[in-house]
Design an enzyme around this catalytic site. Structure first.
Site, short mmCIF file in Angstrom:
data_model
loop_
_atom_site.label_atom_id
_atom_site.label_comp_id
_atom_site.label_asym_id
_atom_site.label_seq_id
_atom_site.Cartn_x
_atom_site.Cartn_y
_atom_site.Cartn_z
N GLU A 73 4.47 1.69 15.31
CA GLU A 73 5.28 1.48 14.11
C GLU A 73 4.41 1.28 12.87
OE1 GLU A 73 8.61 1.09 11.70
OE2 GLU A 73 8.48 1.84 13.75
N GLY A 114 -13.38 1.86 7.00
CA GLY A 114 -14.63 2.58 7.19
C GLY A 114 -15.57 1.93 8.18
N GLY A 153 -9.71 0.89 12.42
CA GLY A 153 -8.51 1.68 12.65
C GLY A 153 -8.64 2.47 13.95
N GLY A 166 -14.60 1.37 11.43
CA GLY A 166 -14.19 1.74 12.77
C GLY A 166 -13.05 0.93 13.35
N TYR A 174 -6.46 10.80 11.38
CA TYR A 174 -5.72 11.01 12.62
C TYR A 174 -6.07 12.36 13.26
CZ TYR A 174 -2.89 7.05 11.02
OH TYR A 174 -2.45 5.82 10.59
N TYR A 191 0.83 -1.20 0.00
CA TYR A 191 0.00 0.00 0.00
C TYR A 191 0.86 1.26 0.00
CZ TYR A 191 -3.05 3.68 1.82
OH TYR A 191 -3.73 4.86 1.99
N GLU A 192 1.96 1.23 0.77
CA GLU A 192 2.85 2.39 0.88
C GLU A 192 3.90 2.44 -0.24
OE1 GLU A 192 4.36 2.13 4.91
OE2 GLU A 192 2.62 3.22 5.68
#
Length: 161
Positions: free
Chosen positions: A84, A94, A98, A96, A132, A26-27
């Site tokens: 980390e 979506g 995270g 909840g 965040y 993903y990153e």
């Protein structure tokens, strides 16, 4: 449909590594993953673990994780958590999860009398930054993350003082 957050269990190093690989993809950092299942197992479940992992489940299926370790603030004189990695599979975003992982870590801090929960986020990841901030996180734009790795780390370690 329900969610559960729990600590990773011995025997789940392969699951944790699969989440690490998904996050790296993903990153756009898959080329940087050097970790093996054995390395993750030792870090999480070895004789002296200093790394911790929470697994997010949706209806009993593991769908995300958070990996963290303790850090220390000399200013507050107390420990904290450095997150980390945080990852939830796209199919379950979506819902909840995270937030549930971050709530779990915030509770760890509060329950232990620790002073902070912190992490880094890639500057291009606008959805995560907005998420965040919605939870009260402050972006520390006046700080720059530093890292020494590979040959530079070897050179630094061999430097005479």
């Amino acid at each position: 449909m329900s969610h559960n957050i729990r600590r990773a269990r011995p025997g789940e190093a392969g699951l944790v590594l699969s989440f690490i690989r998904e996050l790296a993809e993903y990153e756009k950092l898959s080329h940087e993953v050097e970790a093996t299942e054995e390395m993750i197992a030792e870090a999480l479940f070895g004789a002296n673990p200093r790394l911790y992992c929470a697994v997010a489940e949706w209806d009993g299926e593991p769908i995300g994780f958070a990996v963290w370790f303790a850090n220390f603030s000399t200013f507050s004189g107390r420990y904290g958590i450095y997150l980390e990695d945080l990852y939830v599979r796209p199919s379950h975003r979506g819902k909840g999860l995270g937030k549930a992982l971050l709530v779990y870590l915030a509770k760890e801090c509060v329950d232990n009398g620790w002073s902070r929960l912190q992490w880094a986020v890639l500057d291009w990841n606008a959805p995560s930054i907005a998420f965040y901030k919605s939870l009260g996180a402050v972006m520390l734009d006046d700080w720059t993350l530093c890292r020494v790795t590979g040959p530079a780390l070897t050179r630094l370690a061999g430097s005479a003082t």
